[in-house]
Scaffold this motif. Structure first.
Motif, short mmCIF file in Angstrom:
data_model
loop_
_atom_site.label_atom_id
_atom_site.label_comp_id
_atom_site.label_asym_id
_atom_site.label_seq_id
_atom_site.Cartn_x
_atom_site.Cartn_y
_atom_site.Cartn_z
N ARG A 111 2.93 0.62 3.67
CA ARG A 111 2.39 -0.50 4.45
C ARG A 111 2.42 -1.77 3.62
NH1 ARG A 111 -2.83 -3.12 5.08
NH2 ARG A 111 -2.73 -4.21 7.07
N ASP A 126 -13.32 -12.99 1.39
CA ASP A 126 -12.31 -13.87 0.78
C ASP A 126 -13.02 -15.19 0.48
OD1 ASP A 126 -10.67 -11.77 1.52
OD2 ASP A 126 -9.20 -13.02 2.53
N ARG A 146 -2.82 -18.24 3.45
CA ARG A 146 -4.06 -18.98 3.27
C ARG A 146 -3.81 -20.41 2.82
NH1 ARG A 146 -5.23 -14.14 0.32
NH2 ARG A 146 -6.88 -12.90 1.24
N LEU A 168 -8.23 -15.12 11.39
CA LEU A 168 -9.66 -15.18 11.08
C LEU A 168 -10.05 -16.64 10.90
CD1 LEU A 168 -10.38 -12.24 10.95
CD2 LEU A 168 -8.28 -12.55 9.62
N TYR A 194 0.83 -1.20 0.00
CA TYR A 194 0.00 0.00 0.00
C TYR A 194 0.86 1.25 0.00
CZ TYR A 194 -3.84 -3.04 1.59
OH TYR A 194 -4.79 -4.03 1.69
C1 MD3 Z 1 -11.35 -10.60 7.97
N1 MD3 Z 1 -6.07 -7.89 2.75
O1 MD3 Z 1 -5.86 -9.56 0.61
S1 MD3 Z 1 -5.71 -8.68 5.77
C2 MD3 Z 1 -6.96 -9.50 1.19
O2 MD3 Z 1 -4.54 -5.54 4.86
C3 MD3 Z 1 -7.15 -8.57 2.33
O3 MD3 Z 1 -4.09 -6.22 2.86
C4 MD3 Z 1 -6.14 -6.87 3.75
O4 MD3 Z 1 -8.22 -8.45 2.81
C5 MD3 Z 1 -4.82 -6.16 3.84
O5 MD3 Z 1 -7.94 -10.22 0.87
C6 MD3 Z 1 -6.62 -7.37 5.07
C7 MD3 Z 1 -6.80 -9.10 7.09
C8 MD3 Z 1 -7.93 -10.01 6.76
C9 MD3 Z 1 -7.79 -11.02 5.85
C10 MD3 Z 1 -8.84 -11.92 5.65
C11 MD3 Z 1 -10.04 -11.78 6.34
C12 MD3 Z 1 -9.11 -9.86 7.44
C13 MD3 Z 1 -10.17 -10.73 7.25
C14 MD3 Z 1 -11.11 -12.70 6.19
C15 MD3 Z 1 -12.26 -12.55 6.92
C16 MD3 Z 1 -12.40 -11.50 7.80
#
Ligand code: MD3
Ligand code: FE
Length: 207
Positions: A198, A121, A204, A166, A110
């Motif tokens: 960031r 997701d 996963r 999660l 970011y």
């Molecule tokens: C809550 N990324 O790549 S990670 C992604 O900060 C994504 O880059 C974010 O969401 C990032 O799909 C958030 C934290 C996260 C990841 C999966 C989740 C939070 C979640 C699944 C369900 C609920």
């Protein structure tokens, strides 16, 4: 270790400075082998504001023609993704406590203007496996919603060194990154500063 919602565990500053710096150097090596790319939205082809790459057996990407998916090869170099650093496998064993190892680590980078809209997701076949997220660098304002898009969301900061797990009922919640707080929290670790403010790693299980 606050449980933000059933199955959603936040570990603030789980990684100390030293662990963050070591992880950042390993991720810089991943980026050197598998350059950051921009995924585009299914159907519209609009570019995402986050740049990404992956390590592990599978990597997440998206494009206009074929949409969201996991692939075994980098979209521009055609190479297999770099191996997942052992440090990440160790963190998965410690935090995710799932019998099988992670297959994908998505690296999201970011800059000040990048964000990630509210989404679920759902590109993984194994929905029983937890997701592990690790944050490095600037704080972001993160939103965790409910099972439906319109459900009320809670907002909180994700900071450098934070881990988020999660699992179970939290696995399919809507979530997103509202905005980066470029001057709040730690700067990006030196090894990653050239790429963005960031960096988030999402581990996963896919198949
Ligand atoms: C809550 N990324 O790549 S990670 C992604 O900060 C994504 O880059 C974010 O969401 C990032 O799909 C958030 C934290 C996260 C990841 C999966 C989740 C939070 C979640 C699944 C369900 C609920
Ligand atoms: Fe997500």
């Amino acid at each position: 270790m606050p449980e933000l919602a059933p199955g959603a565990f936040h570990y603030p500053a789980f990684l100390d400075q030293c662990a963050q710096a070591a992880l950042a150097e390993e991720i810089a090596d991943v980026i050197a082998a598998a350059p950051l790319y921009v995924s585009t939205m299914p159907k519209t082809g609009a570019p995402m504001s986050v740049r990404m790459t992956n390590c592990g057996a599978l990597g997440w990407l998206s494009d206009k023609e074929r949409g969201y998916r996991y692939e075994a090869h980098h979209p521009t170099t055609g190479d297999p993704w770099p191996a997942m650093p052992p440090r990440l496998l160790k963190l998965w064993n410690e935090l995710a406590q799932y019998a099988k190892p992670p297959e994908a680590c998505l690296v999201n980078v970011y800059d000040e203007k990048a964000r990630m809209g509210l989404h679920q997701d759902r590109d993984e076949a194994d929905l029983a496996a937890p997701i592990l997220s690790l944050s490095l660098g600037a704080d972001c304002r993160f939103k965790l919603g409910g099972a439906r898009r319109g459900d009320r969301a809670i907002a909180f900061a994700l900071s450098s060194g934070d881990a988020l797990v999660l699992s179970g009922p939290a696995r399919m919640r809507y979530h997103g990154v509202d905005r980066i707080l470029p001057t709040v929290g730690a700067p990006a670790p030196p090894a990653l500063a050239a790429f963005g403010a960031r960096v988030n790693l999402t581990l996963r299980r896919v198949t």
